[in-house]
Design a protein around this motif. Structure first.
Motif, short mmCIF file in Angstrom:
data_model
loop_
_atom_site.label_atom_id
_atom_site.label_comp_id
_atom_site.label_asym_id
_atom_site.label_seq_id
_atom_site.Cartn_x
_atom_site.Cartn_y
_atom_site.Cartn_z
N VAL A 1 -8.72 -1.58 1.01
CA VAL A 1 -7.76 -0.68 1.95
C VAL A 1 -8.42 0.61 2.26
O VAL A 1 -8.25 1.14 3.13
CB VAL A 1 -6.32 -0.82 1.47
N VAL B 1 0.77 -1.24 -0.19
CA VAL B 1 0.14 0.01 0.07
C VAL B 1 0.76 1.14 0.09
O VAL B 1 1.92 1.27 0.52
CB VAL B 1 -1.00 -0.01 1.16
N VAL C 1 -3.55 0.07 9.47
CA VAL C 1 -3.31 -0.99 8.17
C VAL C 1 -2.67 -1.88 8.76
O VAL C 1 -2.68 -3.21 8.34
CB VAL C 1 -2.96 -0.23 6.97
N TYR C 2 -1.46 -1.86 9.53
CA TYR C 2 -0.65 -2.62 10.20
C TYR C 2 -0.91 -2.74 11.70
O TYR C 2 -1.27 -1.91 12.52
CB TYR C 2 0.78 -2.34 10.03
N GLY D 1 -11.33 1.02 4.20
CA GLY D 1 -11.23 0.99 5.61
C GLY D 1 -10.74 2.20 5.96
O GLY D 1 -11.17 2.83 7.10
N ALA D 2 -9.79 2.76 5.34
CA ALA D 2 -9.23 3.86 5.68
C ALA D 2 -10.44 5.02 5.76
O ALA D 2 -10.18 6.34 6.18
CB ALA D 2 -8.06 4.61 4.96
N ASN E 1 1.29 3.24 8.01
CA ASN E 1 0.32 1.99 8.06
C ASN E 1 0.06 1.91 9.46
O ASN E 1 -1.18 1.19 9.86
CB ASN E 1 0.93 1.07 7.33
N ARG F 1 -6.12 9.40 5.67
CA ARG F 1 -5.20 9.09 4.84
C ARG F 1 -5.04 9.00 3.34
O ARG F 1 -6.09 8.79 2.78
CB ARG F 1 -4.34 8.14 5.55
N PRO G 1 -8.49 -0.96 10.88
CA PRO G 1 -8.49 0.57 10.18
C PRO G 1 -9.61 1.17 10.29
O PRO G 1 -9.41 2.35 10.27
CB PRO G 1 -7.92 0.13 8.76
#
Lengths: 288, 255, 317
Positions: C195, A288, B51-52, C198-199, B46, B81, B71
């Protein structure tokens, strides 16, 4: 009894392993799931039966049938998969499903909808082994499958073509830059896959008979075995195939034979939920 | 402190990406995280966006420890972000991308959605208007109804920022917002960041472009090999001999 | 890509009215009961496809076992009505509630999977349902199927046409409402980039399961209606082949397009009936159609037509 189930499980497991290897091969080379894989199995069995019934001796019928399936595999790659190279996963799935339906329809036209027999390679007299009774054909299935897997392993490790296929599966762009013809690799993968499927069909036909739709369930189970083992892993395909065969046979023997398929699929789903990349699959990280 | 991370650690297999990292970001300022390639900057981002999952340490945002949360909970708390490798919704138009950004401010139940309640129609109109204003602010008004996959690269970077802003975050994490942009586009990003900060949004940017970092940030943190090497005001950091050494004396002084 | 919905907020409203007009006017073109029967089958398949499209086209998931839900909807209502004497206005809602619960329960673990693993899990689910339906013969009548009581007061092709037509319009309306909403955008966001979704605060798991349950309900409703209409139901309705037919209709008609799903169902349901002359060639033709359309029209019928029309309009004359 246990020995009997184990033998039965290993026999079907060997067949699933061959079919699963076909899936893994094509997936590795092209990232396509070939839902028509089961039809190669069907062509192997049906073509052998048809040729034999027409008077061709069995030791010619078999290679001819496998050759026919290989040709179909090459045509499939050329006419259906290559034109849709850049398409999405779902689109490619639909194409190969369409191909499998097409091939089944073709089988009913070229041959018929009846069940056919193929003679066992070395007779029908059952043998005694341990506490179990087995048909000599079972030894053929196990023996030939083992030889086929060994030959494949040697092919991938020792020959240039084999290594080229592996290279493409790891990194297509890099392989191309090294001068490897991706097109040739794809063709070889499909041809090899088809031959493996047809071999499986030929081996199992004397035991389980053959018909126009024998490929459906075998294809699905081969697919399941490949996913179980970790799509893209040859060793995983073999492991998945054997595991599936054993689970199925033990389930049929000890639980309920009507639900043996249900049992098998439940195990597969459970395995995937806990190991989403299969038994031997590798994790791909998303950057990412 | 808006966000304080203590003793953050993250490793992948045998490789340690971050080790014992403490950072604190004050409200209302523009912060930058810099360091050579592989220093762990994106890993830090992240971790700060969920994310992590950190292998060790805590992440206090407005007093609450978010470490280990998924997240979407980081986002719900007010952290937004952008991504180094664009994660634009290419299956939507530019406007729809930004409208989606407003998710955490919209509260529509399933029943109201399926029955198309009048309150939903009102909030959809408001959502569209807010998204159009944001697109205007980042200079993408004329692309509003274009498919996102038809926008040029520079526009896509700004689209991601607009989408992140739509959620009205208190903390905005920008992962290399100027990567791949030419000097005039970079100037636009510079001005955009100033405008965002002027509104009171706290900004943390990861950047390689030293000119942008020096121009726009109030506070710089330097990472190297997964540890915090130095921090402070931009000028002071750029003169720090350890920082210069980490970069092998290349970019830090010459700009 | 297809941005019609938000770009023209009234676009989907107009399309729904157009569909309603077609449903209302179609009987004028139907010469006999057989034609009505085909139209009813089209509407039922379309209803299932509209739901499946929410999951596959918009949310970007894969389901190769959706006929399982169709079969469960059909058999659920059939068994409650035939074996336990329930009236249809009880058996159908209760069946749908049961299917929703089942979809919710299996959705959570399964939808954590992606790509081929998800394809395998949904495929396995469909096959398990089909086998169970064929094996539990005391309850389901086994592989030969069972008789299903009709819906009280609804008899004859013409009446059924209006019933399923209304059901289809209601389904399309609900699907459109879902898509043109924050939740719809959340679903599409999951497809675009999980991703990034989710953010933005979108809980991927919850939304995927919701899409799965809603699409299962559409399929089950279509199944229940089809069982009561036909007066008979067989396990073949839950088969892998039927699941494949449904996915093909969605992909052929155009993914992420509710009206594409309807169009796909219309074309691919009618085609075999038009080709009954070629009964023996049915499989060969179906397979060929699937391959050719995916090779030459990979985005599907409706989006490809939309592009063609848009390009024609944009061309300077």
């Amino acid at each position: 009894m246990l020995t009997q189930y184990l033998l039965s499980g290993l026999t079907s497991g060997a067949i699933y392993a061959l079919v699963a290897l076909g899936f893994a091969l094509i997936y590795n080379a092209s990232h396509v799931i070939n839902f028509a894989q089961g039809e190669f199995v069907m062509i192997g069995g049906m073509a052998t039966a048809a040729l034999f019934d027409a008077g061709v001796p069995i030791y010619f019928s078999i290679p001819l049938a496998i050759a026919a399936a290989t040709l179909v595999g090459l045509l499939l790659e050329k006419l259906a998969v290559e034109p849709a190279r850049e398409a999405s996963v779902v689109t490619l799935i639909i194409i190969t499903i369409g191909a499998s339906i097409f091939l089944r329809g073709l089988a009913t036209l070229v041959w018929d909808k009846k069940i056919h027999r193929v003679p066992a390679f070395s007779g029908e007299t059952p043998l005694q082994l341990g506490g179990a009774t087995l048909l000599p054909q079972v030894l053929w299935v196990l023996g030939v499958s083992a030889v086929a897997v060994a030959l494949l392993a040697w092919f991938f490790r020792r020959t240039l073509t084999g290594k080229a296929i592996l290279a493409v599966s790891h990194n297509r762009m890099a392989a191309r830059l090294m001068g490897i013809s991706v097109r040739r690799v794809l063709a070889v993968s499909f041809a090899l896959s088809a031959a493996l499927g047809a071999l499986a069909g030929v081996l199992i036909a004397p035991i389980a008979f053959t018909s126009w739709d024998v490929g459906v369930m075998l294809g699905l189970k081969g697919f399941a075995a490949a996913i179980l083992g970790g799509l893209g892993s040859g060793a995983g395909a073999v492991l998945g195939g054997l595991a599936l065969g054993l689970v199925e046979a033990l389930g049929a023997g000890y639980l309920s034979s009507a639900y043996k398929d249900v049992f098998a699929f439940l195990i597969i789903i459970a395995a995937l939920v806990f190991l989403p990349h299969g038994l031997l699959g590798r994790r791909a990280a998303e950057r990412v | 402190m808006l966000l304080r991370a203590q003793n953050l650690g993250k490793h992948f297999g045998g490789v340690s990406a971050l080790q014992g990292v403490d950072v604190a970001f004050a409200r209302g300022a523009v912060h930058a995280v810099i360091g050579p390639n592989g220093a762990g900057k994106t890993t830090l981002l992240n971790l700060l966006s969920g994310v992590y999952r950190p292998d060790s340490g805590a992440i206090f945002f407005e007093g609450r420890d978010l470490a280990g949360a998924p997240p979407h909970q980081f986002a719900a708390a007010g952290i937004g972000r952008t991504f180094q490798n664009l994660q634009v919704f290419f299956n939507m138009s530019a406007l729809e991308n930004v409208m989606t950004g407003r998710w955490r401010l919209e509260r529509a139940g399933l029943a109201a959605t399926l029955a198309r309640a009048p309150s939903l129609a009102r909030s959809e109109r408001a959502c569209r208007a807010a998204a159009e204003r944001l697109l205007e602010e980042v200079g993408l008004a004329r692309w509003a109804h274009a498919a996102a996959d038809s926008l040029p690269y520079g526009a896509l970077k700004r689209l991601e920022i607009a989408r992140a802003l739509a959620a009205e975050p208190s903390l905005l994490l920008l992962d290399e917002p100027a990567a791949g942009l030419n000097p005039s586009e970079t100037r636009e990003i510079d001005e955009l960041i100033r405008r965002i900060a002027a509104r009171g949004t706290t900004v943390v940017l990861v950047e390689h472009n030293m000119k942008l970092v020096m121009d726009v940030s109030d506070h710089v943190v330097v990472l190297d090999y997964g540890r915090r090497l130095a921090e402070g005001e931009p000028r002071a950091v750029s003169r720090d001999p350890r920082v210069i050494e980490a970069y092998l004396g290349s970019e830090a002084c010459s700009r | 890509m297809d941005c019609s919905a938000a770009a023209r907020p009234n676009g989907s409203r107009k399309a729904l009215l157009l569909l309603a007009a077609i449903v209302a006017a179609l009987p004028l073109a139907l010469p006999n009961n057989y034609a009505y029967e085909v139209a009813i089958l089209v509407a039922l398949n379309a209803l299932a496809c509209v739901g499946l499209n929410l999951l596959v086209g918009y949310a970007g998931q894969i389901s190769l076992g959706h006929a399982g839900f169709f079969g469960l909807g059909a058999y659920g209502s059939a068994i409650l009505a035939a074996r336990y004497g329930w009236p249809a206005w009880g058996s159908i809602p209760v069946t749908l509630a049961g299917v929703a619960l089942l979809a919710w329960a299996i959705g959570w673990p399964i939808l954590r999977l992606k790509g081929h693993a998800l394809a395998m899990a949904t495929l396995g689910f469909g096959i398990i349902v089909a086998i169970v339906l064929a094996t539990e013969d005391r309850l389901t009548g086994g592989p030969d199927g069972m008789a299903v009581p009709p819906l009280p007061g609804i008899q004859g092709e013409k009446t059924w046409y209006w019933v399923v037509g209304a059901a289809l319009l209601a389904g399309v309306w609900l699907a459109q409402n879902l898509i043109d909403s924050p939740r719809g955008r959340a679903l599409r966001a999951l497809h675009g980039s999980e991703v990034a979704a989710g953010a933005l605060g979108i809980d991927a798991a919850r939304h995927k399961v919701a899409a799965f349950v809603i699409s299962a309900l559409f399929a089950a409703a279509a199944g229940a209606l089809s069982a009561h209409y036909a007066g008979f139901i067989t396990p073949g309705k839950a088969s892998f082949l039927h699941s494949v037919e449904l996915v093909t209709m969605v992909v052929f008609g155009g993914m992420a397009s509710t009206f594409g799903a309807v169009a796909g169902a219309a074309v691919l349901t009618t085609l075999p009936h038009l080709l009954t002359v070629f009964k023996d060639y049915e499989m060969v033709l179906l397979g060929a159609v699937m391959m050719l359309t995916m090779i030459f029209m990979p985005r599907g019928l409706v989006p490809t037509l939309e592009s063609v029309l848009a390009a024609a309009r944009a061309k300077p004359r």
